[in-house]
Design an enzyme around this catalytic site. Sequence first.
Site, PDB file in Angstrom:
ATOM      1  N   ASP A 309       0.838  -1.197   0.000  1.00 45.44           N
ATOM      2  CA  ASP A 309       0.000   0.000   0.000  1.00 45.44           C
ATOM      3  C   ASP A 309       0.877   1.253   0.000  1.00 45.44           C
ATOM      4  OD1 ASP A 309      -2.325  -1.442   0.033  1.00 45.44           O
ATOM      5  OD2 ASP A 309      -2.477  -1.467   2.226  1.00 45.44           O
ATOM      6  N   TYR A 378       6.061  -9.413   7.548  1.00 45.74           N
ATOM      7  CA  TYR A 378       5.703  -8.030   7.859  1.00 45.74           C
ATOM      8  C   TYR A 378       6.142  -7.645   9.260  1.00 45.74           C
ATOM      9  CZ  TYR A 378       2.458  -8.474   3.912  1.00 45.74           C
ATOM     10  OH  TYR A 378       1.908  -8.673   2.691  1.00 45.74           O
ATOM     11  N   TYR A 451      -4.590  -9.409   3.765  1.00 45.05           N
ATOM     12  CA  TYR A 451      -4.634  -7.970   4.063  1.00 45.05           C
ATOM     13  C   TYR A 451      -4.249  -7.788   5.522  1.00 45.05           C
ATOM     14  CZ  TYR A 451      -7.047  -7.507  -0.395  1.00 45.05           C
ATOM     15  OH  TYR A 451      -7.372  -7.536  -1.722  1.00 45.05           O
TER      16      TYR A 451
END
EC number: 5.4.99.25
Length: 500
Positions: A309, A378, A451
């Site tokens: 993003d 992440y 997500y």
Amino acid sequence: MKNQDLVEYLRSCGVCEICQLRYLKARGAEYRNINETLQKLDVKLNENVENEELVISDGIQPSKRARLGVCSTCLGLFSKDFQNELLNSILASDFAKYDCQKIVLAICLPMSLQLRQLAMWFALQRRFGASIDENNPPDVPIKEAVKLILHPIICEKLAKGYDANGLMINIDLTHSLEDEEVEKLVKLNKEAFPAKASHQKRIEISRGLLEKQYQPSKVKAETYEKYFQIPCSNVEESIKLTSIDLQGPLICVAGRYRKLSRELSHTPWILNGQRLMEDSIEEIIIRHVGPHFTEKLGKITFMSSGREDVDVRCLGKGRPFVLEIPNARRTCLTKDEAFAMERAVDASGMVSIHHLQVVPREELTHIKTGEEQKKKFYRALCALHEPVSVKILEQLQISASFNIQQKTPIRVLHRRPLHTRPRTIYSVNARVHRENPKALIIDIVTQAGTYIKELVHGEFGRTTPSLSSIIGKPMDIQALDVVGIDLDWPHEVDNSKQKE
Ligand SMILES: [Zn+2]
């Protein structure tokens, strides 16, 4: 059928020596020394034939040359004159602008040529009877002969290698008889292959159709002869070159990028015709890498193994990407050049690239397939409304993988269909932020396509379970970094080190 008889008959029909060799089914290098090959095949040399080399060095113009006889089957395609014309036309084109070591010729031949092969096939059947097969051509087909004869000569003269993926030289040829003969061919086709039912569309005349259907087993000589001569008529004029068009190869340049900014989109971000961000990863990389290979930067395609993003950074080793550059002027990228590009991109301060290199096109599969199976690593900065307790920390130490159900987030519904997707979370590992007791730094390993923001806060139960639902408390995500991508491609190259 003796070779001598065959060649004598071909000579009487005005067939050139190269084509004589085609009818003797000569291969590869046998076309290089015609006399030697003829002798090897027990064919006496023709004393009357003009020496073509001599004719050219005498400076006789091509128009005069034509009177010496244009081959009735190849229409001069294999003559020295035509080779010279072809070579000079290639050199007069933009050829020099391309820095490619490999070339490939794509020659579009007039249909008259194919018709002439069939005429000669019929003629040989009449002359030599059953020894001529009605299904397999008696000669090395023109298309194949172009590869055997013209390709090596042109490659040698241009000092280039041959490669089907090299610089493509598209050559269009025509002949003064082409229009007239195609008109006759349309009539012949109606008679030879009448439409089976009135509603059935008649088949379009094409080179492919000629190749497949126009052979003695499918078209009668008597039908053919109503429109064309057997053997084919002699011609005055040679085949003509109408255009040369160059198409550089498709070059793939791969590397890894790190996204250092939380205010940079992946590709140009345009909403309702308005540009929302000035720049993008795609544009920065193309701007500095593209011009080395092409003037048309707009034709370059940027691909990466996933994307992040706008507000997410991508750190660690970075994310693999590749540029697909069509009609490239160059095929090589030296380490020096690559390093200069890497530094130019780094200077943007927003993206950094490394391991930049040209890769074979086949390797693109690494980036295009298996995306769903890959693991993503992440690091998320998350905030609670209360100080982090030991219990919460324990709940967010998960080493066994578990599955979640994730509805398409509301924020991407405008571009993705609404689905509920199962995703695997491989591990979660949280620790308290050193300076803020209400903040957590959480390392998360997930299946690609998860997500993460929604995995953290749950989005009103649209993602279940979520980290928030696991601890039973509201949790926000404040910043997210991609720290690793499970794709070991392209291989690592250190362009800053010039000497290996
Ligand atoms: Zn010929």
